[in-house]
Structure formats: structure tokens, C-alpha cells
Design a protein around this motif. Sequence first.
Motif, short mmCIF file in Angstrom:
data_model
loop_
_atom_site.label_atom_id
_atom_site.label_comp_id
_atom_site.label_asym_id
_atom_site.label_seq_id
_atom_site.Cartn_x
_atom_site.Cartn_y
_atom_site.Cartn_z
N MET A 94 0.67 -0.82 -0.03
CA MET A 94 0.43 0.15 0.00
C MET A 94 1.08 1.66 0.13
O MET A 94 0.31 2.61 -0.81
CB MET A 94 -1.25 0.15 0.80
CG MET A 94 -2.19 0.62 1.25
SD MET A 94 -2.94 0.84 -0.20
CE MET A 94 -4.10 2.18 -0.14
N LEU A 95 1.99 1.37 1.10
CA LEU A 95 2.74 2.50 0.53
C LEU A 95 3.53 2.77 -0.77
O LEU A 95 3.73 4.11 -0.62
CB LEU A 95 4.19 2.23 1.85
CG LEU A 95 3.85 2.55 3.58
CD1 LEU A 95 4.83 2.02 3.86
CD2 LEU A 95 3.37 3.43 3.42
N CYS A 96 3.65 1.80 -0.71
CA CYS A 96 4.50 1.79 -2.48
C CYS A 96 2.58 2.84 -3.57
O CYS A 96 3.78 3.07 -4.91
CB CYS A 96 4.50 0.68 -3.88
SG CYS A 96 6.34 -0.13 -2.87
N LYS A 97 1.91 2.45 -3.21
CA LYS A 97 1.24 3.53 -3.96
C LYS A 97 0.89 4.52 -3.55
O LYS A 97 0.41 5.42 -4.67
CB LYS A 97 -0.89 2.43 -3.84
CG LYS A 97 -0.25 1.01 -4.07
CD LYS A 97 -2.38 0.58 -3.74
CE LYS A 97 -2.24 -0.68 -4.86
NZ LYS A 97 -2.68 -0.74 -6.03
N LEU A 98 1.40 4.85 -2.42
CA LEU A 98 0.90 6.73 -2.24
C LEU A 98 2.76 6.98 -2.30
O LEU A 98 3.23 7.70 -1.05
CB LEU A 98 1.25 6.41 -0.50
CG LEU A 98 0.05 6.25 -0.22
CD1 LEU A 98 -0.12 5.69 1.39
CD2 LEU A 98 -1.28 6.54 -0.58
#
Length: 146
Positions: free
Chosen positions: A115-119
Motif C-alpha cells: 500500500m505504501l508503494c501506491k503512495l
Amino acid sequence: MSELLKLENQLCHRFYTLSNAFTRAYRPLLKALDITYPQYVTLMALWENDDITIAELLDRTAIDGGAMSLILKKLEDKGFLVITKDEADKRVKRVKLTEMGKEKKTIAEEVPAQMLCKLNGMTAEESRTLKSLLDKLGGCFENADF
């Protein structure tokens, strides 16, 4: 038209669209677990503290009681958890992870990093500031009379 009624000026609409965006972003990440985002939230609470009462689970997750009943039923049907009566007070129901539910934590541990990669447009400092501001905003509603 009043500036107050313009959609672009509404904080609540930004939260609504952002909430939907988060749900869409989590959907493919949770597919491997065959769960929805509310089920994921419930399981995260149980991975932190297993064998708790439904009341404790409601408090930890802030999920509506009616919705939680459906979530627990689905997770129980999928084999993630069991619901039993409390030994001391038979009126109280407890929620406990099954072995499979405990094992799925390993798969779920990959989700936050994905999910962090999406941010990727947000710095760590911005993320911390946003979390702090959201916590502050949530506090504004804690004692509100609805």
C-alpha cells in the motif's frame, strides 16, 4: 451559488472520494486473502489482540455493530475465526482466531508495504503529518452530539 455549497469546497466530499479510492486500492492487495477491507480491519485487530469480546472488537475497530455481525459471520464461514460464549458470562461472546486465521497474518504482513508503494507521491513526513491531522479531526467528532 453560495461558496459554502460548492462541491469543490467540501472537506467531507474529499474524505468520501478518498475513502473510495483507498477501498479500491486495497481490493487487489486483499484478494490473496479473499477478504474485504472491513474484514481486514477486523483481522488486524485480532492479530494484535486475539480472543477478545465482540464489544472490545467494536471499540478497537470503530465498526458499526450491525456491520460487525456480518463481517464476523463471513470470517467465521471462511474459517478465519470462531465465536464462542464467554466462560464467566454466557451472555458475552468472544472472538478467537483459528489456526488458519493466525497463519494468514504472514500473507497480510505484505499488504502495508504494498500500500505504501501506491503512495509514492507522499513523503514519510507528510504521511506522519496527515496521520496526526486525521487523528485530531477524529477527536473533534468523539464528543459530538449526533
